[in-house]
Design an enzyme around this catalytic site. Structure first.
Site, mmCIF file in Angstrom:
data_model
loop_
_atom_site.group_PDB
_atom_site.id
_atom_site.type_symbol
_atom_site.label_atom_id
_atom_site.label_comp_id
_atom_site.label_asym_id
_atom_site.label_seq_id
_atom_site.Cartn_x
_atom_site.Cartn_y
_atom_site.Cartn_z
ATOM 1 N N LYS A 1 1.850 -3.759 6.679
ATOM 2 C CA LYS A 1 2.270 -3.822 5.271
ATOM 3 C C LYS A 1 3.780 -3.613 5.157
ATOM 4 C CE LYS A 1 -1.705 -4.660 3.558
ATOM 5 N NZ LYS A 1 -1.973 -5.929 2.863
ATOM 6 N N SER B 1 0.824 -1.204 0.000
ATOM 7 C CA SER B 1 0.000 0.000 0.000
ATOM 8 C C SER B 1 0.861 1.258 0.000
ATOM 9 C CB SER B 1 -0.874 0.000 1.258
ATOM 10 O OG SER B 1 -1.520 1.236 1.410
ATOM 11 N N TYR C 1 -2.122 -0.709 10.805
ATOM 12 C CA TYR C 1 -2.376 -1.313 9.490
ATOM 13 C C TYR C 1 -1.174 -1.090 8.562
ATOM 14 C CZ TYR C 1 -3.838 -1.665 4.650
ATOM 15 O OH TYR C 1 -3.865 -1.966 3.308
#
Ligand code: NAD
Ligand code: WQD
Length: 332
Positions: free
Chosen positions: A148, A120, A144
């Site tokens: 990643k 991302s 979050y």
């Protein structure tokens, strides 16, 4: 394919089928519904093989990979809500990091060493200048994003330890839109976190107005600017990355975006044109953690994969609207 019944994964299924590349979906239905399979069957002309299961179940993954003679993995499965990740960090680390580790261990056990990972743009540090090139500074600002970032770093370590791995970490910017058939699209549960699904629900009458998070950013109209990219372009990027990985070893991180920034109000007006409806909005305070501007440098995907986004924002909104209108409650 892990997470293949989700928003991006389901579009990747269509892109793979279009190239006659066989695939098997593993998904635990945490954020998707079985109805996606019927829609995929209608779109691609056959029912894609589906295994209901969790990526944290290593034995199931090994058995599935062996039974279907899997040669490569597209790893979409994961949890993706930033706010939820702040409230439930352990759940995010378990699903996104431990789940990925279980998957990679299952790949080692079965000798599958070709992998595409859903990364991302959120892993870029907030201090970078635009456009964001892949070598820009990294630094996530929420759990979050950190999941990643950690998984990317694990994958780089893995590729150093064993040069037989071929890995692409694809850093998506803001995937939006839907398949032009209106059969598959994004079906968020509860209140949408992301801009375009929220706008779509206002346009279709499910919500009263859009809260525009901040009108005082240093951007042309004061609202946040992002790089919205059609989900089918993103899906096709995976097929082209897979082709690249069949010929190249190592681990690469590559942006998937258009290279262009659009403001919140740009998107809202574009959606009004696509839907023929006026969309009420109210400018409210900034959302914590948001950056003013974010868009990609896109030359690496072109140079390595021969990929570039082909669909304009007009089509993103038209396709999103077709999906929303035909499925006002998503797959529910
Ligand atoms: P999504 O929630 O629609 O799809 C994820 C799928 O994974 C769902 O079908 C869910 O049921 C499944 N899943 C979750 N945990 C699982 C587990 N433990 N085992 C098996 N299946 C599991 O999300 P999406 O928008 O399609 O995103 C796909 C991937 O791309 C995610 O990893 C996400 O973090 C990443 N990503 C998404 C965006 C975006 O804006 N949508 C942007 C950048 C990166
Ligand atoms: C876009 C713009 C908002 C909703 C997030 C994640 C990121 C990635 C993609 C997975 C911003 C504004 C939004 C609303 C608004 N996901 N907005 N009102 O923030 O770029 O990225 O999704 O990896 O990790 O952080 O996307 O769609 O939430 O917001 O004004 O109701 O729309 O402030 O400027 P974002 P978004």
């Amino acid at each position: 394919m892990t997470g293949g019944l989700g928003y991006i994964g389901s579009h990747a299924c269509v892109a793979l089928a279009q190239k006659a590349i066989p695939f098997v979906i593993v998904d635990n239905l945490a954020n998707s519904s079985l109805g996606v399979i019927d829609r995929l069957a209608e779109l691609v002309g056959y029912r894609p093989p589906f295994v209901e299961g969790d990526i944290r179940d290593g034995d199931l993954l090994v058995e599935t990979m062996e039974r279907h003679a899997i040669g490569a993995v597209m790893h979409f499965a994961g949890s993706k809500a930033v706010g939820e990740s702040v409230a439930m960090p352990l759940d995010y680390y378990v699903n996104n990091v431990a789940g990925s580790l279980t998957l990679f261990a299952a790949m080692v056990r079965t000798g599958v060493k070709t992998l595409i990972f859903s990364s991302s743009a959120t892993i870029y540090a907030q201090t970078n200048a635009m456009p964001l090139a892949e070598h820009a500074a990294l630094g996530a600002s929420n759990p979050y994003g950190r999941t990643k970032l950690f998984v990317e770093q694990i994958l780089f370590d893995l590729s150093v330890s064993d040069p037989a791995w071929s890995i692409a970490c694809l850093r998506y910017f803001n995937p939006v839109g839907a398949h032009p058939s209106g059969l598959i699209g994004e079906s968020p549960r509860g209140t949408p976190n992301n801009l375009v699904p929220y706008i779509a629900q206002v346009a279709v009458g499910r919500r009263e107005y859009l809260s525009v998070f901040g009108g005082d950013y240093e951007t042309e109209d004061g609202t946040g600017v992002r790089d919205y990219v059609h989900v089918l372009d993103v899906a096709e990027g995976h097929v082209m990355a897979l082709d690249y990985l069949r010929r190249h070893a190592g681990c690469v991180a590559v942006n998937l975006g258009t290279g262009r920034g659009m403001s919140v109000l740009d998107m809202l007006h574009e959606y009004e044109r696509a839907s023929g409806r006026s969309i009420a909005y109210e400018v409210t305070g900034r959302r914590p953690g948001d950056v003013a501007r974010c868009w990609a440098q896109v030359s690496l995907a072109r140079d390595l994969f021969g990929w570039q986004a082909t669909r304009e924002v007009e089509q993103m909104c038209q396709d999103s609207w077709r999906w929303q209108l035909a499925n006002p409650d998503g797959y529910a």
